[in-house]
Design an enzyme around this catalytic site. Structure first.
Site, PDB file in Angstrom:
ATOM      1  N   HIS A 114       9.229  -3.392   3.350  1.00 16.79           N
ATOM      2  CA  HIS A 114       8.794  -3.602   1.962  1.00 16.79           C
ATOM      3  C   HIS A 114      10.011  -3.899   1.062  1.00 16.79           C
ATOM      4  CE1 HIS A 114       5.564  -0.632   3.355  1.00 16.79           C
ATOM      5  NE2 HIS A 114       4.855  -1.677   2.991  1.00 16.79           N
ATOM      6  N   MET A 158       0.838  -1.202   0.000  1.00 17.30           N
ATOM      7  CA  MET A 158       0.000   0.000   0.000  1.00 17.30           C
ATOM      8  C   MET A 158       0.873   1.253   0.000  1.00 17.30           C
ATOM      9  SD  MET A 158      -3.399  -0.933   2.121  1.00 17.30           S
ATOM     10  CE  MET A 158      -2.725  -0.723   3.756  1.00 17.30           C
TER      11      MET A 158
HETATM   12  P1  AMP Z   1       1.474  -3.006   3.454  1.00 13.89           P
HETATM   13  O1  AMP Z   1       2.030  -1.943   2.563  1.00 13.89           O
HETATM   14  O2  AMP Z   1       1.418  -2.626   4.885  1.00 13.89           O
HETATM   15  O3  AMP Z   1       0.186  -3.583   2.918  1.00 13.89           O
HETATM   16  O4  AMP Z   1       2.520  -4.207   3.417  1.00 13.89           O
HETATM   17  C1  AMP Z   1       2.915  -4.790   2.209  1.00 13.89           C
HETATM   18  C2  AMP Z   1       3.728  -6.006   2.499  1.00 13.89           C
HETATM   19  O5  AMP Z   1       4.878  -5.641   3.251  1.00 13.89           O
HETATM   20  C3  AMP Z   1       2.978  -7.059   3.323  1.00 13.89           C
HETATM   21  O6  AMP Z   1       3.308  -8.356   2.827  1.00 13.89           O
HETATM   22  C4  AMP Z   1       3.535  -6.841   4.713  1.00 13.89           C
HETATM   23  O7  AMP Z   1       3.475  -7.999   5.530  1.00 13.89           O
HETATM   24  C5  AMP Z   1       4.977  -6.491   4.387  1.00 13.89           C
HETATM   25  N1  AMP Z   1       5.586  -5.779   5.512  1.00 13.89           N
HETATM   26  C6  AMP Z   1       5.096  -4.706   6.174  1.00 13.89           C
HETATM   27  N2  AMP Z   1       5.904  -4.378   7.201  1.00 13.89           N
HETATM   28  C7  AMP Z   1       6.925  -5.270   7.200  1.00 13.89           C
HETATM   29  C8  AMP Z   1       8.074  -5.473   8.022  1.00 13.89           C
HETATM   30  N3  AMP Z   1       8.344  -4.687   9.061  1.00 13.89           N
HETATM   31  N4  AMP Z   1       8.901  -6.487   7.716  1.00 13.89           N
HETATM   32  C9  AMP Z   1       8.635  -7.314   6.664  1.00 13.89           C
HETATM   33  N5  AMP Z   1       7.566  -7.182   5.848  1.00 13.89           N
HETATM   34  C10 AMP Z   1       6.720  -6.173   6.112  1.00 13.89           C
END
Ligand code: AMP
Length: 298
Positions: A55, A48
């Site tokens: 990410h 997102m």
């Molecule tokens: P989001 O943008 O929050 O929807 O996250 C996108 C992807 O990044 C998802 O697969 C999350 O699980 C992963 N993600 C978010 N924060 C972290 C983190 N601290 N470490 C590893 N992966 C992450």
């Protein structure tokens, strides 16, 4: 010597700028289809935006495993049950593009809402009660929204591998369930949680923590390390009781849940078993929700 250095820098700039950006689903689909027909494997990282090192670690994993790395940035309205959270979600697009260029991501798909949804679209998938517990219980409809958008994105990108963070472990379980149920060809890869130096799991929403809440938020990671330290000598009930009281006593923490689950079945662990166990924690810190987890292999 100097000329060589200038050329190297110039090359680095050229390579890092090589990010193809699409906002139309048909165009990105055709572009990737052509690469696939040339034998290239496609790795996909849905996000997102408001990208951080968590990410970027997924992009890095995708680069190791696949030929073409596609990242999507889409703040998906159907997965937000709090309108304010959706409106306030950070959208630093230019910074994100720069980070993806530096990470040598190949393709960015960044559609508008109208590109992904028609009016009054319906979606419902049986998630075998995975969407009624923990995050699903606190955020009704969240995982229906997540599966709706991830299924659409899988359809458009048609990846060989898709990379998700352990940070959202329940989301990974839900998406695995959908992939099995709909017989999708994608292989899912779970990647480790990336943390700040002091242990706070990176998250796009962390920028909204006040300095005091930022400090208070460390209780979540501490509760998980406590879980790890106590695990050998306590049973599941003792662990739950002790760690819940630790969290309830922590300043600025409004605990939503601390649970210990079987990491494979994603059911509450009633006793220690062979295989992996996961402790999951969610809390409000000030006005920001924070989730975190830790897996222990028995
Ligand atoms: P989001 O943008 O929050 O929807 O996250 C996108 C992807 O990044 C998802 O697969 C999350 O699980 C992963 N993600 C978010 N924060 C972290 C983190 N601290 N470490 C590893 N992966 C992450």
């Amino acid at each position: 010597m100097v000329l060589g250095l200038i050329l190297t820098i110039f090359e680095a700039i050229l390579i890092s700028k090589n990010l193809e950006i699409f906002n139309n689903k048909q165009t990105v689909h055709s572009y990737l289809e052509k690469l696939r027909s040339q034998g290239k494997s496609i790795g996909f990282v849905p996000t997102m935006g408001a990208l951080h090192n968590g990410h970027l670690s997924l992009i890095e994993q995708a680069k190791i495993r696949t030929d073409i790395v596609v990242c999507s940035i889409f703040v998906n309205p159907t997965q937000f049950n709090d309108k304010k959270d959706l409106e306030n979600y950070p959208r630093p697009i230019e910074d994100d593009i720069k980070k993806l260029q530096d990470a040598q991501c190949d393709v960015l798909f960044i559609p508008e809402v109208g590109e992904m949804y028609t009016n009054n679209e319906q979606w419902s998938i049986d998630l075998d009660s995975l969407d009624n517990i923990l995050e699903g219980e606190i955020r009704p409809g969240h995982y229906q929204g997540v599966t709706q958008i991830v299924n659409k994105l899988f359809d458009i990108v048609d990846p060989d591998f898709a990379f998700f963070g352990q940070k959202d472990y329940q989301q990974f379980m839900v998406i695995s369930h959908m992939v099995n149920k709909l017989l999708l060809r994608v292989n899912l890869v779970l990647c480790p949680i990336i943390r700040e130096k002091d242990g706070l799991a990176m998250s796009s929403r962390n920028i909204y923590l006040s300095p005091a809440d930022r400090q208070n938020s460390l209780a979540l990671f501490k509760s998980l390390t406590l879980f790890q330290d106590l695990y050998k000598n306590k049973d599941i009930d003792q662990l739950k009781t002790e760690i819940t009281s630790f969290l309830n006593a922590a300043p600025g923490i409004e605990l939503e849940y601390f649970e210990i689950f079987n990491a494979k079945s994603f059911q509450p662990a009633s006793s220690k078993h062979v295989g992996s166990v996961i402790a999951l924690v969610a809390s409000k810190v000030g006005s920001i929700r924070i989730i975190d987890n830790m897996i222990i292999e028995n």
